[in-house]
Write a protein that holds these residues in place. Structure first.
Motif, PDB file in Angstrom:
ATOM      1  N   GLU A   3      25.699  42.283  36.738  1.00 55.99           N
ATOM      2  CA  GLU A   3      27.020  41.756  37.064  1.00 55.99           C
ATOM      3  C   GLU A   3      27.006  40.229  37.090  1.00 55.99           C
ATOM      4  OE1 GLU A   3      30.514  43.706  39.761  1.00 55.99           O
ATOM      5  OE2 GLU A   3      28.664  43.108  40.736  1.00 55.99           O
ATOM      6  N   THR A   4      28.053  39.631  36.589  1.00 56.55           N
ATOM      7  CA  THR A   4      28.201  38.172  36.628  1.00 56.55           C
ATOM      8  C   THR A   4      29.508  37.856  37.346  1.00 56.55           C
ATOM      9  OG1 THR A   4      29.470  38.058  34.594  1.00 56.55           O
ATOM     10  CG2 THR A   4      27.067  37.951  34.366  1.00 56.55           C
ATOM     11  N   LEU A   5      29.686  36.563  37.625  1.00 58.56           N
ATOM     12  CA  LEU A   5      30.963  36.099  38.184  1.00 58.56           C
ATOM     13  C   LEU A   5      32.143  36.611  37.373  1.00 58.56           C
ATOM     14  CD1 LEU A   5      30.644  32.292  38.938  1.00 58.56           C
ATOM     15  CD2 LEU A   5      31.588  34.053  40.434  1.00 58.56           C
ATOM     16  N   SER A   7      32.328  39.217  35.244  1.00 56.85           N
ATOM     17  CA  SER A   7      32.601  40.663  35.306  1.00 56.85           C
ATOM     18  C   SER A   7      33.288  40.995  36.627  1.00 56.85           C
ATOM     19  CB  SER A   7      31.330  41.487  35.097  1.00 56.85           C
ATOM     20  OG  SER A   7      30.357  41.179  36.061  1.00 56.85           O
ATOM     21  N   LYS A   8      32.966  40.225  37.680  1.00 57.67           N
ATOM     22  CA  LYS A   8      33.659  40.434  38.966  1.00 57.67           C
ATOM     23  C   LYS A   8      35.130  40.030  38.870  1.00 57.67           C
ATOM     24  CE  LYS A   8      29.579  40.057  41.862  1.00 57.67           C
ATOM     25  NZ  LYS A   8      28.793  39.211  42.751  1.00 57.67           N
ATOM     26  N   ILE A   9      35.425  39.008  38.066  1.00 59.03           N
ATOM     27  CA  ILE A   9      36.828  38.628  37.854  1.00 59.03           C
ATOM     28  C   ILE A   9      37.548  39.728  37.066  1.00 59.03           C
ATOM     29  CG2 ILE A   9      38.318  37.001  36.610  1.00 59.03           C
ATOM     30  CD1 ILE A   9      36.418  34.763  37.575  1.00 59.03           C
ATOM     31  N   ASN A  11      36.872  42.837  37.089  1.00 59.68           N
ATOM     32  CA  ASN A  11      37.046  44.000  37.978  1.00 59.68           C
ATOM     33  C   ASN A  11      37.861  43.691  39.224  1.00 59.68           C
ATOM     34  OD1 ASN A  11      35.489  45.563  36.266  1.00 59.68           O
ATOM     35  ND2 ASN A  11      33.571  44.924  37.245  1.00 59.68           N
ATOM     36  N   ARG A  12      38.394  42.460  39.282  1.00 58.67           N
ATOM     37  CA  ARG A  12      39.226  42.024  40.425  1.00 58.67           C
ATOM     38  C   ARG A  12      38.439  42.055  41.741  1.00 58.67           C
ATOM     39  NH1 ARG A  12      41.817  41.851  35.918  1.00 58.67           N
ATOM     40  NH2 ARG A  12      44.097  41.702  35.944  1.00 58.67           N
ATOM     41  N   GLU A  13      37.134  41.842  41.655  1.00 56.77           N
ATOM     42  CA  GLU A  13      36.318  41.766  42.883  1.00 56.77           C
ATOM     43  C   GLU A  13      36.353  40.364  43.462  1.00 56.77           C
ATOM     44  OE1 GLU A  13      32.390  43.271  41.893  1.00 56.77           O
ATOM     45  OE2 GLU A  13      33.315  44.961  40.860  1.00 56.77           O
ATOM     46  N   ILE A  14      36.593  39.369  42.605  1.00 53.68           N
ATOM     47  CA  ILE A  14      36.849  38.018  43.104  1.00 53.68           C
ATOM     48  C   ILE A  14      38.118  37.498  42.418  1.00 53.68           C
ATOM     49  CG2 ILE A  14      34.445  37.458  43.702  1.00 53.68           C
ATOM     50  CD1 ILE A  14      34.277  35.798  41.189  1.00 53.68           C
ATOM     51  N   HIS A  98      28.117  35.387  30.765  1.00 55.41           N
ATOM     52  CA  HIS A  98      29.093  36.324  30.190  1.00 55.41           C
ATOM     53  C   HIS A  98      29.863  35.476  29.185  1.00 55.41           C
ATOM     54  CE1 HIS A  98      32.018  39.851  30.624  1.00 55.41           C
ATOM     55  NE2 HIS A  98      32.613  39.013  29.781  1.00 55.41           N
TER      56      HIS A  98
END
Ligand code: AMP
Length: 121
Positions: A3-5, A7-9, A11-14, A98
């Motif tokens: 996971e990278t920053l 991929s978190k964006i 997935n709406r995790e950050i 990414h």
């Protein structure tokens, strides 16, 4: 790929200031803008660097540029011009692994585009 920053964006995790999304890609504002407009266009597919691209990714990379042209037109800086940059690896200063296309606009840019990070003798 881990996971990278970005991929978190995806997935709406950050949170991020997302300006465009489709099935293949996402575009959002860079958190540390280097121009009046500084967007990052990323594929949803996890690809770390340009080195990791394969023949199957031809359309995906082309798609990022088609999105860049669409956003430039919609945001009104297509005629003035803009810069696209895709950094690859340490020497280019890539910090997020990414794949991402920088889209910079809103001012004239110099050329060559870099600050040489090698120490002069
Ligand atoms: P690069 O140096 O080509 O890997 O570019 C990575 C870019 O990601 C830099 O311009 C950062 O400012 C930007 N960045 C890092 N974290 C975030 C974030 N959470 N939201 C938006 N942009 C980010």
């Amino acid at each position: 790929m881990s996971e990278t920053l970005f991929s978190k964006i995806i997935n709406r995790e950050i949170p991020a200031d997302i300006v465009y999304e489709d099935d293949l890609s996402l575009a959002f504002r860079d958190i540390n803008p280097q121009a009046p407009v500084h967007l990052l266009l990323i594929p949803k597919k996890a690809i770390a660097t340009i080195n990791d691209l394969g023949p199957d990714d031809r359309e995906l990379v082309g798609h990022l540029f088609v999105v860049a042209a669409k956003l430039a037109k919609e945001m009104g800086f297509d005629d003035d011009g803009y810069r696209t940059v895709m950094n690859c690896g340490a020497n280019a200063g890539q910090t997020v692994f990414h794949l991402h296309l920088h889209l910079l606009a809103g001012k004239p840019f110099g050329w060559p585009p870099y600050t040489d990070r090698m120490k002069q003798a």
